[in-house]
Design a protein around this motif. Structure first.
Motif, PDB file in Angstrom:
ATOM      1  N   TYR A 260       0.817  -1.221   0.000  1.00 54.87           N
ATOM      2  CA  TYR A 260       0.000   0.000   0.000  1.00 54.87           C
ATOM      3  C   TYR A 260       0.847   1.266   0.000  1.00 54.87           C
ATOM      4  O   TYR A 260       0.318   2.361   0.141  1.00 54.87           O
ATOM      5  CB  TYR A 260      -0.938  -0.001   1.210  1.00 54.87           C
ATOM      6  CG  TYR A 260      -1.996  -1.061   1.120  1.00 54.87           C
ATOM      7  CD1 TYR A 260      -3.134  -0.875   0.339  1.00 54.87           C
ATOM      8  CD2 TYR A 260      -1.862  -2.271   1.791  1.00 54.87           C
ATOM      9  CE1 TYR A 260      -4.100  -1.859   0.238  1.00 54.87           C
ATOM     10  CE2 TYR A 260      -2.815  -3.264   1.694  1.00 54.87           C
ATOM     11  CZ  TYR A 260      -3.938  -3.051   0.919  1.00 54.87           C
ATOM     12  OH  TYR A 260      -4.890  -4.036   0.810  1.00 54.87           O
ATOM     13  N   LYS A 261       2.163   1.097  -0.168  1.00 63.29           N
ATOM     14  CA  LYS A 261       3.027   2.270  -0.278  1.00 63.29           C
ATOM     15  C   LYS A 261       3.253   2.670  -1.740  1.00 63.29           C
ATOM     16  O   LYS A 261       3.917   3.666  -2.010  1.00 63.29           O
ATOM     17  CB  LYS A 261       4.376   1.983   0.397  1.00 63.29           C
ATOM     18  CG  LYS A 261       4.265   1.780   1.907  1.00 63.29           C
ATOM     19  CD  LYS A 261       5.626   1.539   2.533  1.00 63.29           C
ATOM     20  CE  LYS A 261       5.503   1.353   4.042  1.00 63.29           C
ATOM     21  NZ  LYS A 261       6.819   1.096   4.678  1.00 63.29           N
ATOM     22  N   SER A 262       2.736   1.884  -2.658  1.00 56.59           N
ATOM     23  CA  SER A 262       2.901   2.179  -4.079  1.00 56.59           C
ATOM     24  C   SER A 262       2.178   3.467  -4.443  1.00 56.59           C
ATOM     25  O   SER A 262       1.105   3.757  -3.919  1.00 56.59           O
ATOM     26  CB  SER A 262       2.345   1.034  -4.937  1.00 56.59           C
ATOM     27  OG  SER A 262       3.175  -0.079  -4.873  1.00 56.59           O
ATOM     28  N   ARG A 263       2.792   4.205  -5.328  1.00 56.80           N
ATOM     29  CA  ARG A 263       2.165   5.422  -5.843  1.00 56.80           C
ATOM     30  C   ARG A 263       2.431   5.506  -7.341  1.00 56.80           C
ATOM     31  O   ARG A 263       3.414   4.973  -7.840  1.00 56.80           O
ATOM     32  CB  ARG A 263       2.726   6.679  -5.150  1.00 56.80           C
ATOM     33  CG  ARG A 263       2.400   6.793  -3.676  1.00 56.80           C
ATOM     34  CD  ARG A 263       0.918   6.972  -3.439  1.00 56.80           C
ATOM     35  NE  ARG A 263       0.625   7.153  -2.022  1.00 56.80           N
ATOM     36  CZ  ARG A 263       0.397   6.157  -1.168  1.00 56.80           C
ATOM     37  NH1 ARG A 263       0.452   4.900  -1.594  1.00 56.80           N
ATOM     38  NH2 ARG A 263       0.125   6.416   0.092  1.00 56.80           N
ATOM     39  N   VAL A 264       1.540   6.183  -8.047  1.00 59.84           N
ATOM     40  CA  VAL A 264       1.694   6.394  -9.481  1.00 59.84           C
ATOM     41  C   VAL A 264       2.186   7.815  -9.699  1.00 59.84           C
ATOM     42  O   VAL A 264       1.616   8.769  -9.158  1.00 59.84           O
ATOM     43  CB  VAL A 264       0.361   6.182 -10.220  1.00 59.84           C
ATOM     44  CG1 VAL A 264       0.523   6.458 -11.708  1.00 59.84           C
ATOM     45  CG2 VAL A 264      -0.138   4.761 -10.003  1.00 59.84           C
ATOM     46  N   GLY A 265       3.254   7.965 -10.484  1.00 56.33           N
ATOM     47  CA  GLY A 265       3.782   9.298 -10.765  1.00 56.33           C
ATOM     48  C   GLY A 265       2.804  10.115 -11.597  1.00 56.33           C
ATOM     49  O   GLY A 265       2.243   9.618 -12.583  1.00 56.33           O
ATOM     50  N   ASP A 277      -4.293  10.742 -10.023  1.00 54.59           N
ATOM     51  CA  ASP A 277      -4.524  11.384  -8.720  1.00 54.59           C
ATOM     52  C   ASP A 277      -5.560  10.611  -7.914  1.00 54.59           C
ATOM     53  O   ASP A 277      -5.378  10.360  -6.713  1.00 54.59           O
ATOM     54  CB  ASP A 277      -4.995  12.831  -8.927  1.00 54.59           C
ATOM     55  CG  ASP A 277      -3.823  13.790  -9.087  1.00 54.59           C
ATOM     56  OD1 ASP A 277      -2.793  13.577  -8.428  1.00 54.59           O
ATOM     57  OD2 ASP A 277      -3.942  14.740  -9.878  1.00 54.59           O
ATOM     58  N   SER A 278      -6.645  10.265  -8.577  1.00 51.89           N
ATOM     59  CA  SER A 278      -7.702   9.505  -7.896  1.00 51.89           C
ATOM     60  C   SER A 278      -7.192   8.145  -7.443  1.00 51.89           C
ATOM     61  O   SER A 278      -7.544   7.662  -6.360  1.00 51.89           O
ATOM     62  CB  SER A 278      -8.904   9.322  -8.835  1.00 51.89           C
ATOM     63  OG  SER A 278      -9.433  10.560  -9.235  1.00 51.89           O
ATOM     64  N   PHE A 279      -6.337   7.534  -8.270  1.00 49.55           N
ATOM     65  CA  PHE A 279      -5.774   6.234  -7.923  1.00 49.55           C
ATOM     66  C   PHE A 279      -4.908   6.338  -6.670  1.00 49.55           C
ATOM     67  O   PHE A 279      -4.999   5.504  -5.763  1.00 49.55           O
ATOM     68  CB  PHE A 279      -4.953   5.705  -9.099  1.00 49.55           C
ATOM     69  CG  PHE A 279      -4.444   4.305  -8.923  1.00 49.55           C
ATOM     70  CD1 PHE A 279      -5.225   3.218  -9.232  1.00 49.55           C
ATOM     71  CD2 PHE A 279      -3.159   4.085  -8.427  1.00 49.55           C
ATOM     72  CE1 PHE A 279      -4.750   1.921  -9.069  1.00 49.55           C
ATOM     73  CE2 PHE A 279      -2.678   2.802  -8.257  1.00 49.55           C
ATOM     74  CZ  PHE A 279      -3.476   1.713  -8.585  1.00 49.55           C
ATOM     75  N   ASN A 280      -4.065   7.368  -6.603  1.00 47.19           N
ATOM     76  CA  ASN A 280      -3.220   7.558  -5.422  1.00 47.19           C
ATOM     77  C   ASN A 280      -4.060   7.832  -4.176  1.00 47.19           C
ATOM     78  O   ASN A 280      -3.743   7.341  -3.080  1.00 47.19           O
ATOM     79  CB  ASN A 280      -2.241   8.704  -5.660  1.00 47.19           C
ATOM     80  CG  ASN A 280      -1.126   8.314  -6.628  1.00 47.19           C
ATOM     81  OD1 ASN A 280      -0.824   7.133  -6.794  1.00 47.19           O
ATOM     82  ND2 ASN A 280      -0.524   9.303  -7.269  1.00 47.19           N
ATOM     83  N   ASP A 281      -5.124   8.628  -4.332  1.00 44.04           N
ATOM     84  CA  ASP A 281      -6.020   8.877  -3.195  1.00 44.04           C
ATOM     85  C   ASP A 281      -6.690   7.589  -2.746  1.00 44.04           C
ATOM     86  O   ASP A 281      -6.882   7.358  -1.543  1.00 44.04           O
ATOM     87  CB  ASP A 281      -7.083   9.910  -3.584  1.00 44.04           C
ATOM     88  CG  ASP A 281      -6.490  11.286  -3.819  1.00 44.04           C
ATOM     89  OD1 ASP A 281      -5.368  11.534  -3.333  1.00 44.04           O
ATOM     90  OD2 ASP A 281      -7.135  12.116  -4.494  1.00 44.04           O
ATOM     91  N   MET A 282      -7.032   6.742  -3.713  1.00 44.56           N
ATOM     92  CA  MET A 282      -7.645   5.455  -3.378  1.00 44.56           C
ATOM     93  C   MET A 282      -6.682   4.575  -2.595  1.00 44.56           C
ATOM     94  O   MET A 282      -7.077   3.876  -1.659  1.00 44.56           O
ATOM     95  CB  MET A 282      -8.078   4.750  -4.664  1.00 44.56           C
ATOM     96  CG  MET A 282      -8.758   3.409  -4.435  1.00 44.56           C
ATOM     97  SD  MET A 282      -8.922   2.438  -5.944  1.00 44.56           S
ATOM     98  CE  MET A 282      -7.195   2.027  -6.258  1.00 44.56           C
ATOM     99  N   ILE A 283      -5.385   4.609  -2.974  1.00 44.67           N
ATOM    100  CA  ILE A 283      -4.384   3.803  -2.261  1.00 44.67           C
ATOM    101  C   ILE A 283      -4.313   4.238  -0.795  1.00 44.67           C
ATOM    102  O   ILE A 283      -4.249   3.405   0.117  1.00 44.67           O
ATOM    103  CB  ILE A 283      -3.006   3.931  -2.928  1.00 44.67           C
ATOM    104  CG1 ILE A 283      -3.036   3.371  -4.344  1.00 44.67           C
ATOM    105  CG2 ILE A 283      -1.944   3.214  -2.115  1.00 44.67           C
ATOM    106  CD1 ILE A 283      -1.752   3.575  -5.119  1.00 44.67           C
ATOM    107  N   VAL A 284      -4.312   5.550  -0.565  1.00 40.26           N
ATOM    108  CA  VAL A 284      -4.268   6.061   0.805  1.00 40.26           C
ATOM    109  C   VAL A 284      -5.477   5.569   1.585  1.00 40.26           C
ATOM    110  O   VAL A 284      -5.360   5.122   2.734  1.00 40.26           O
ATOM    111  CB  VAL A 284      -4.214   7.600   0.800  1.00 40.26           C
ATOM    112  CG1 VAL A 284      -4.315   8.135   2.221  1.00 40.26           C
ATOM    113  CG2 VAL A 284      -2.926   8.085   0.136  1.00 40.26           C
ATOM    114  N   SER A 285      -6.644   5.646   0.948  1.00 42.47           N
ATOM    115  CA  SER A 285      -7.868   5.195   1.609  1.00 42.47           C
ATOM    116  C   SER A 285      -7.827   3.697   1.893  1.00 42.47           C
ATOM    117  O   SER A 285      -8.217   3.247   2.975  1.00 42.47           O
ATOM    118  CB  SER A 285      -9.080   5.539   0.731  1.00 42.47           C
ATOM    119  OG  SER A 285     -10.270   5.071   1.316  1.00 42.47           O
TER     120      SER A 285
END
Length: 506
Positions: A260-265, A277-285
């Motif tokens: 869950y630490k993965s992020r998309v540039g 952006d929405s994908f990264n916000d979803m990962i945080v959630s």
């Protein structure tokens, strides 16, 4: 999954009509384009020959008949079973549209024998005729393919596939025939750029030659340059779209594996940037929810956690449950109060944690869950919230393994200078109310009923009879235990019961 075959059949018929319409367009478009002609006199002879024997009409029939036959046969094949429909429904756009290419290829090959015949008996030069016919068939086939594929694919994605795959996972079906987005962009480039430029350039060359004019090299250079530019644009656009999607796909696979630490540039502000952006916000959630889920699983048993999270009544804040037969096991430490008086609070907690962990593992091994800790006592239930084949036998076997685990715990405690621990276990089987109780904003999953009270009082009798395990006759019967395996203790008088109850030990 129940499939609406009538609806699917209706959609396949619509797809077939789209293929027919695309072929009609593919026939009409070249009719209004100046097909390159290098020898007008030779071409007139060929056209006269075609009118004499209706060759074009015969060949055109195959251009339409073959796609129709392919669509009908393919539809018949996939409708043999629900499994075949699920397996092949996403391939329909590719198969139906490809049938047009097959039909137009046949159109070309049917003409070849007639062209040879015309050369033999009418002296027609066939080289230019074959090139022109091939260009016509190729352009028509690719046009029909692209138009029908795009139309059918759009309908398939927006109408049919959501009905067949309401939960998604379409890619897991392992379709064998399905072009990628990159291939689709390449075909679009061929139809929208390569073929029009080639036909227009050929027409220009044909007119220049037939009128005895000198060819202008700049026109040819500009045509080639336009094709190169169009190819670069197509390739660049494909990469602009596919690279972010590839990054999103790889990130989603890492998340699926628990990273869950993965992020998309984020490298753009367009629609793909918004998606990233929405994908990264979803990962945080998701990370927060997974942390809460993991923490929740440490506070209550993981099986109870999963039951509560999936139960729609819980989500709707509805209290209640059901009556079912389960087995309740109580386990209490003997003389714990006196033992803890000589220990620091931190030491008491250390001993309890080691003790609870060892015994909890044995309970879980036999499909039981710890419903609650009551001071130094454990209340475990077998058969709720998930049903098991024989809750009484599971509880009995768990108790035997808890004995063995306690020996290991005491060896570790003794080596660390702590006093040994002893316990008493009581087991009883019966009907209880299993479900959620409490307030709408503060619920607890538990079991309530006389069975719980009886199991607790049987455990208390371990002190009276100086044993570490007592099982009621009803629980022993439900577990299918042989009397030779057990030792009869007494017809015990249990508080709250009018009749004595037989209890056994091992």
């Amino acid at each position: 999954m129940e499939l609406n075959k009538k609806f699917i059949a209706k959609m396949t018929r619509i797809y077939g009509l789209i293929v027919l319409a695309a072929n009609v367009v593919a026939v009409l478009v070249p009719q209004y384009i100046s097909i390159p002609v290098l020898n007008e006199e030779n071409t007139r002879k060929w056209e006269a020959f075609l009118k004499t024997n209706n060759l074009s009409s015969i060949a055109m029939v195959f251009a339409f008949l073959v796609p129709a036959i392919v669509c009908i046969v393919y539809s018949y094949r996939i409708f043999k079973s629900d499994e075949k429909i699920v397996k092949n429904v996403a391939e329909i756009p590719s198969v139906f549209s490809l049938s047009s290419v097959i039909g137009w290829n046949l159109y070309y090959f049917i003409e070849i024998p007639f062209v040879l015949y015309a050369r033999q008996f009418f002296g027609i030069q066939i080289k230019a005729i074959l090139i022109t016919s091939w260009a016509f068939a190729l352009f028509s086939g690719m046009t029909a393919w692209t138009l029908s594929y795009l139309a059918i694919e759009i309908l398939n994605r927006t109408v049919l596939l959501p009905k067949v795959f309401p939960e998604g996972h379409i890619s897991r079906q392992g379709f064998s025939f399905r072009p990628s987005f990159k291939h689709l962009m390449l075909f679009c480039f061929m139809v929208s750029s390569v073929f029009p430029v080639i036909i227009l350039l050929s027409s220009y060359i044909s007119v220049q030659i037939n009128n005895g004019l000198e060819l202008h090299g700049g026109v040819i250079f500009v045509s080639i340059l336009l094709l190169v530019i169009a190819f670069i644009i197509t390739t660049g656009l494909t990469k602009l779209i596919l690279n972010p999607l590839k990054n999103l796909t790889e990130a989603s696979k890492r998340i699926e594996n628990g990273d869950y630490k993965s992020r998309v540039g984020i490298v753009t502000a367009d629609e793909l940037g918004v998606l990233s952006d929405s994908f990264n916000d979803m990962i945080v959630s998701l990370a927060e929810k997974e942390f809460m889920r993991d923490t929740f699983g440490k506070i209550v048993d993981p099986e109870v956690r999963d039951y509560l999270m999936k139960n729609s009544d819980i989500q709707n804040k509805t209290l209640g449950g059901e009556t079912r037969e389960i087995t309740v096991l109580f386990c209490d430490i003997r003389n714990f109060t006196a033992m803890s008086e000589s220990m620091e609070a931190s030491e008491v907690v250390y001993v309890l944690n080691k003790y609870f962990t060892a015994l909890g593992n044995e309970i879980a091994k036999h499909h039981g869950i710890i419903n609650k800790y009551i001071g130094d006592a454990i209340m475990a239930i077998f058969g709720a919230p998930l049903e098991v084949n024989n809750s009484a036998l599971n509880a009995y076997e768990a108790a035997l393994d808890m004995r063995k685990a306690l020996i290991n715990v005491n060896e570790e405690l003794s080596s660390e200078g702590f006093p040994k621990v002893s316990f008493g276990i009581g087991i009883h089987t019966g009907n209880v109310f299993a479900g959620t109780i409490g307030a709408e904003n503060r619920m607890e999953y538990t079991v309530i009923g006389d069975t719980v009270n009886t199991a607790s009082r049987i455990e208390s009798l371990c002190k009276t009879y100086r044993v570490d395990l007592l099982i009621s006759s009803f629980a022993a019967q439900k577990a299918g235990l042989d009397e030779n395996e057990l030792k009869f203790i007494d017809d015990a008088r249990i508080r709250g019961k009018s009749e004595p109850m037989k209890v056994y030990t091992v």
